[in-house]
Design a protein around this motif. Structure first.
Motif, short mmCIF file in Angstrom:
data_model
loop_
_atom_site.label_atom_id
_atom_site.label_comp_id
_atom_site.label_asym_id
_atom_site.label_seq_id
_atom_site.Cartn_x
_atom_site.Cartn_y
_atom_site.Cartn_z
N ARG A 235 0.82 -1.23 0.00
CA ARG A 235 0.00 0.00 0.00
C ARG A 235 0.84 1.26 0.00
O ARG A 235 0.34 2.36 -0.28
N ASP A 236 2.13 1.13 0.31
CA ASP A 236 3.02 2.30 0.31
C ASP A 236 3.72 2.49 -1.04
O ASP A 236 4.57 3.39 -1.18
N THR A 237 3.39 1.68 -2.03
CA THR A 237 4.04 1.77 -3.34
C THR A 237 3.78 3.13 -4.00
O THR A 237 2.64 3.62 -4.00
N ASP A 238 4.80 3.70 -4.56
CA ASP A 238 4.69 5.00 -5.25
C ASP A 238 4.23 4.74 -6.69
O ASP A 238 5.02 4.70 -7.63
N TRP A 239 2.93 4.58 -6.86
CA TRP A 239 2.38 4.23 -8.18
C TRP A 239 2.54 5.36 -9.19
O TRP A 239 2.65 5.11 -10.39
N SER A 240 2.56 6.59 -8.72
CA SER A 240 2.73 7.71 -9.67
C SER A 240 4.09 7.62 -10.37
O SER A 240 4.18 7.85 -11.59
N THR A 241 5.13 7.29 -9.61
CA THR A 241 6.45 7.14 -10.22
C THR A 241 6.47 5.96 -11.18
O THR A 241 7.08 6.02 -12.26
N ILE A 242 5.81 4.89 -10.81
CA ILE A 242 5.77 3.71 -11.68
C ILE A 242 5.06 4.04 -12.99
O ILE A 242 5.52 3.65 -14.07
N VAL A 243 3.94 4.74 -12.91
CA VAL A 243 3.23 5.14 -14.14
C VAL A 243 4.13 6.02 -15.00
O VAL A 243 4.19 5.87 -16.24
N ALA A 244 4.85 6.94 -14.37
CA ALA A 244 5.73 7.82 -15.13
C ALA A 244 6.85 7.02 -15.81
O ALA A 244 7.20 7.28 -16.97
N LEU A 245 7.40 6.03 -15.11
CA LEU A 245 8.47 5.21 -15.70
C LEU A 245 7.93 4.38 -16.85
O LEU A 245 8.61 4.22 -17.89
N TYR A 246 6.73 3.85 -16.70
CA TYR A 246 6.13 3.12 -17.82
C TYR A 246 5.86 4.04 -19.00
O TYR A 246 5.96 3.63 -20.17
N GLY A 247 5.52 5.29 -18.71
CA GLY A 247 5.34 6.25 -19.79
C GLY A 247 6.62 6.47 -20.57
O GLY A 247 6.61 6.54 -21.81
N ARG A 248 7.76 6.54 -19.88
CA ARG A 248 9.04 6.67 -20.57
C ARG A 248 9.37 5.40 -21.34
O ARG A 248 9.94 5.44 -22.43
N LEU A 249 9.01 4.24 -20.75
CA LEU A 249 9.29 2.98 -21.42
C LEU A 249 8.48 2.85 -22.71
O LEU A 249 8.96 2.30 -23.71
N LEU A 250 7.27 3.38 -22.70
CA LEU A 250 6.44 3.33 -23.91
C LEU A 250 7.08 4.06 -25.08
O LEU A 250 6.86 3.70 -26.24
N LEU A 251 7.86 5.09 -24.78
CA LEU A 251 8.53 5.82 -25.86
C LEU A 251 9.57 4.94 -26.55
O LEU A 251 9.86 5.11 -27.73
N LEU A 252 10.14 3.98 -25.80
CA LEU A 252 11.14 3.07 -26.36
C LEU A 252 10.52 1.78 -26.87
O LEU A 252 10.99 1.20 -27.86
N ASP A 253 9.50 1.32 -26.17
CA ASP A 253 8.90 0.03 -26.48
C ASP A 253 7.39 0.14 -26.37
O ASP A 253 6.79 -0.22 -25.35
N PRO A 254 6.73 0.65 -27.41
CA PRO A 254 5.27 0.84 -27.35
C PRO A 254 4.51 -0.46 -27.60
O PRO A 254 3.56 -0.49 -28.38
N SER A 255 4.91 -1.51 -26.93
CA SER A 255 4.29 -2.82 -27.15
C SER A 255 3.02 -2.95 -26.32
O SER A 255 2.83 -2.27 -25.30
N PRO A 256 2.12 -3.86 -26.73
CA PRO A 256 0.89 -4.06 -25.95
C PRO A 256 1.16 -4.51 -24.52
O PRO A 256 0.42 -4.16 -23.61
N ILE A 257 2.24 -5.27 -24.28
CA ILE A 257 2.51 -5.75 -22.93
C ILE A 257 2.93 -4.60 -22.02
O ILE A 257 2.51 -4.53 -20.86
N VAL A 258 3.73 -3.67 -22.54
CA VAL A 258 4.09 -2.49 -21.75
C VAL A 258 2.84 -1.67 -21.46
O VAL A 258 2.65 -1.16 -20.35
N ARG A 259 1.97 -1.54 -22.45
CA ARG A 259 0.72 -0.79 -22.23
C ARG A 259 -0.16 -1.48 -21.19
O ARG A 259 -0.81 -0.82 -20.37
N LEU A 260 -0.16 -2.80 -21.20
CA LEU A 260 -0.94 -3.55 -20.20
C LEU A 260 -0.40 -3.28 -18.79
O LEU A 260 -1.18 -3.00 -17.86
N ASN A 261 0.90 -3.34 -18.62
CA ASN A 261 1.48 -3.10 -17.31
C ASN A 261 1.23 -1.67 -16.84
O ASN A 261 0.97 -1.44 -15.65
N ARG A 262 1.29 -0.72 -17.77
CA ARG A 262 1.02 0.65 -17.39
C ARG A 262 -0.45 0.81 -16.98
O ARG A 262 -0.76 1.51 -16.01
N ALA A 263 -1.35 0.14 -17.69
CA ALA A 263 -2.77 0.24 -17.36
C ALA A 263 -3.05 -0.30 -15.96
O ALA A 263 -3.86 0.27 -15.21
N VAL A 264 -2.39 -1.38 -15.58
CA VAL A 264 -2.55 -1.93 -14.23
C VAL A 264 -2.07 -0.92 -13.20
O VAL A 264 -2.71 -0.72 -12.15
#
Length: 425
Positions: A322-351
């Protein structure tokens, strides 16, 4: 005087000798095979001569003692075994060119920006002309020293099938004259990506096996990490090499908390964080900090593995789920999407988005991926959980059924089945 003659043996107990042989195999196999491959230019000769050298060690060390320099002893013995084989072939088949190599001790010409035989061997095993399955098999055999039977068992194919796969790969290397060299500095980045992908594939197959009765195969995860450490030693300044090693360490640190005593997968939010390996976590964190400093001081751009490692740092730094910093994780996935816009990365970001904006928002993003990921069990598992959180039990049950049908890992199936059976109604 040869290295072998210079090494006077030292007495040791049977247990000590067995440990020495095991340690030498783990530490020296790749070095010996790679050195032979460079000198003789033949992977079959290199592999068989190395195996014969280790067999000689198992026979002679208990009687003569462990030499002070086991690696040198093995390299010298293996070279002699290779020479003996080439001499026999030259006499039988008149292979004069091969015979000439017996006496060719001239140093090799420079072949790339990193002068290490093992790195040349890795790039040979992972050449893009080979199928991915062949790259994995050759890497585990020639760099990892696994037997054909061990590789076949790990990937759930008959031993004869795996043997043919390895034989065909080596024949293709020889027939196509694939050079035994490190790529030039100009194209090493492109070629290295394929090498890292093979190592990560080995790790993932061990960490959450796709098929079979064993949910986790520690031998494969350990081997992948060992290869990652080797690459890190050979290419210490490459960001993605460091990122991949950090990612594997941070992920493997949770290995013993991921499967319950009843054989069920334990998801990250339910794991006992006290069971995580703090030594591996500290090492992984240090590598990620090193890359962060490189980005800040040199302006390096983080790649895919570095971003995935950073995401894992955020997860493992949190004292509880419950203490996980989800905002940072979403931001990191957003940067990852710029390199790898795959459906699996999008799925992880959506979660991750669902943890901030709620399951309804997350489900809407997940459903956009239905066409691309319909055959992927994790897609249906994510949908099932989001539908459960929204109280849509009937639809959730259908999604769980679909995920269970597609999941190959027994621990995952057990977890998904329990979650489905807990649904109301």
């Amino acid at each position: 005087m040869s290295a072998q003659e210079a090494d006077s043996p030292e007495p040791a107990t049977t247990a000590t000798i067995e440990q020495a042989i095991t340690r030498a195999h783990r530490e020296e196999w790749a070095r010996v095979v790679a050195g032979l491959a460079r000198r003789f230019g033949d992977l079959d000769v290199a592999e068989e001569a190395a195996a014969e050298a280790f067999a000689s060690a198992a026979e002679r060390w208990p009687r003569e003692g462990v030499p002070p320099n086991p690696g040198g002893w093995l390299a010298t013995t293996a070279s002699r075994k290779a020479i003996d084989r080439l001499r026999r072939e030259a006499q039988r088949d008149a292979k004069h060119q091969a015979a000439r190599l017996m006496f060719d001790d001239t140093p090799p010409a420079p072949t790339g920006p990193v002068e290490d035989d093992r790195l040349r061997l890795i790039f040979t095993c992972c050449h893009p002309a080979l199928a991915v399955e062949a790259r994995v098999a050759l890497t585990l055999r020639l760099l990892g020293g696994l037997t054909v039977a061990e590789i076949a068992r790990a990937f759930l194919v008959p031993e004869t099938t795996m043997a043919r796969r390895i034989t065909r790969a080596k024949a293709k290397i020889k027939g196509a004259r694939i050079p035994y060299r490190v790529p030039s500095a100009d194209d090493i980045r492109e070629r290295l990506a394929g090498v890292l992908a093979v190592v990560y594939l080995v790790f993932n197959e061990g960490y959450l096996a796709g098929e079979g009765d064993d949910p986790v195969r520690g031998d494969l995860t350990d081997e992948a990490i060992r290869l990652g450490r080797l690459l890190r030693t050979l290419l210490p300044d490459h960001g993605e090499v460091t990122g991949l090693l950090a990612l594997m360490l941070l992920t493997d640190a949770r290995r013993h908390a991921r499967v319950s005593r009843t054989g069920e997968l334990v998801t990250l939010d339910e794991q006992d964080r006290g069971a995580w390996d703090r030594t591996l976590l500290a090492e992984g964190n240090a590598l990620v900090r090193e890359r962060i400093e490189a980005v800040a001081t040199r302006g390096d751009l983080p790649g895919r593995y570095q971003l995935l490692a950073a995401i894992n740092v955020v997860h493992t730094d949190a004292p509880s789920a419950r203490d996980t910093d989800w905002s940072t994780i979403v931001a990191l996935y957003g940067r990852l999407l710029l390199l790898d816009p795959s459906p699996i990365v999008r799925l992880n970001r959506a979660v991750a988005v669902s943890e901030i904006d709620g399951p309804g928002v997350g489900l809407a993003e997940v459903d956009r991926l239905a066409e691309a990921l319909d055959g992927y069990h994790a897609f249906h598992a994510a949908r099932a959980d989001l539908l459960r959180r929204l109280g849509r039990s009937g639809e959730s049950r259908e999604a769980y059924d679909r995920a269970i049908g597609l999941a190959g890992n027994p621990a995952e199936r057990a977890y998904l089945t329990r979650r489905r059976d807990q649904l109301a109604g």
